[in-house]
Design a protein around this motif. Structure first.
Motif, PDB file in Angstrom:
ATOM      1  N   GLU A   1      56.187  61.243 108.223  1.00  0.00           N
ATOM      2  CA  GLU A   1      56.695  61.061 109.571  1.00  0.00           C
ATOM      3  C   GLU A   1      55.618  61.493 110.566  1.00  0.00           C
ATOM      4  OE1 GLU A   1      60.452  62.844 110.242  1.00  0.00           O
ATOM      5  OE2 GLU A   1      61.314  62.138 108.350  1.00  0.00           O
TER       6      GLU A   1
ATOM      7  N   ARG B   1      55.335  64.919 112.524  1.00  0.00           N
ATOM      8  CA  ARG B   1      56.210  65.914 111.894  1.00  0.00           C
ATOM      9  C   ARG B   1      55.673  66.398 110.556  1.00  0.00           C
ATOM     10  NH1 ARG B   1      61.862  64.819 110.748  1.00  0.00           N
ATOM     11  NH2 ARG B   1      61.923  67.104 110.742  1.00  0.00           N
TER      12      ARG B   1
ATOM     13  N   ALA C   1      59.491  70.027 103.446  1.00  0.00           N
ATOM     14  CA  ALA C   1      58.222  69.596 104.021  1.00  0.00           C
ATOM     15  C   ALA C   1      57.077  70.132 103.167  1.00  0.00           C
ATOM     16  CB  ALA C   1      58.084  70.105 105.453  1.00  0.00           C
TER      17      ALA C   1
END
Length: 258
Positions: free
Chosen positions: A70, A73, A36
């Protein structure tokens, strides 16, 4: 990144300069596949750019397939894409293996039976002729991605029916047991929705997006050797064409699953 003027230059938009810098970081492994990225406000502040500039750059990276955004997220680095070159005579499984993907074949059935009328016509055999029906599911990196039904007419069917197709590619079995060489193939692709049984095999919801591929493979004498029907997970696959002045390369790409 130079914070002066958001790191841009008179010749190029600021977001493109940032996009190239983030792309370089991804390719160098600073941001690893599946990782991420920092939250957008934090990342924009650390790079000395506005939030709008960062978001434009991330959209560009998403279009390139380098990141997946996303909602709720965050933004994640995509795994490397696995491309299936349609102009090649290698099978989809061989193409993916050549790119370092783990491909496992699960054989659902292998039986000699009467050819369906449409398949018999495509293979150029008489109505009522028999052939080997080989049904398989291809798992790519552990996830089911392709459902495939292959038909092989007699006299080849009987010669290869007892092969271990979980370990032996169909083309290899034809070459070694029937002494035939693959010379050409014609493939057509169309969008479809997943039927219930295939959706269950691919662990996807029925009615979801899919690609249907139909391929006729021929030997050096022009005779049809294999009729393939493959259903490919349309939520993870895309078709990409690279057009040059004197040629065109057409590829399947296996996109990130999340």
């Amino acid at each position: 990144m130079d914070k002066s003027g958001d790191g841009g230059s008179p010749q190029r938009p600021k977001y493109r300069v940032l996009q190239d810098e983030l792309s370089d970081r991804i390719r160098r492994g600073v941001y690893r596949p599946g990782q991420a990225l920092p939250p957008q406000r934090q990342l924009a502040a650390s790079l000395g750019v506005t939030l709008m500039t960062l978001r434009q750059a991330l959209r560009g990276l998403s279009d390139q397939g380098l990141v997946v955004q996303e909602p709720g997220r965050g933004t994640f680095v995509s795994p490397p894409l696995a491309a299936y070159r349609l102009e090649s005579l290698r099978s989809l499984a061989d193409e993916l293996r050549a790119q370092g993907r783990e491909v496992v074949t699960r054989v659902l059935s292998a039986q000699v039976r009467r050819l369906p009328a449409g398949v018999a016509a495509e293979l150029g055999t008489d109505a009522g002729a028999r052939g080997l029906r080989l049904e398989r599911v291809r798992l790519v990196d552990g996830d089911p991605a392709v459902h495939q039904v292959s038909w092989v007419p007699e006299p080849y069917a009987t010669k290869i029916r007892d092969a271990d197709f979980a370990a032996t590619p169909l083309y290899h079995a034809l070459a070694t047991r029937c002494e035939v060489a693959i010379a050409a193939a014609t493939e057509s692709i169309r969008p479809v929705v997943l039927p219930a049984r295939v959706a269950e095999l691919l662990r996807l919801p029925a009615g979801g997006a899919a690609f249907a591929s139909e391929r006729i493979t021929r030997g050096v004498d022009g005779a049809a050797l294999v009729h393939d029907q493959a259903t490919i997970d349309g939520s993870r696959m895309l078709i990409r064409a690279d057009r040059l002045a004197h040629s065109m390369s057409l590829q399947w790409s296996l996109a990130a699953s999340g």
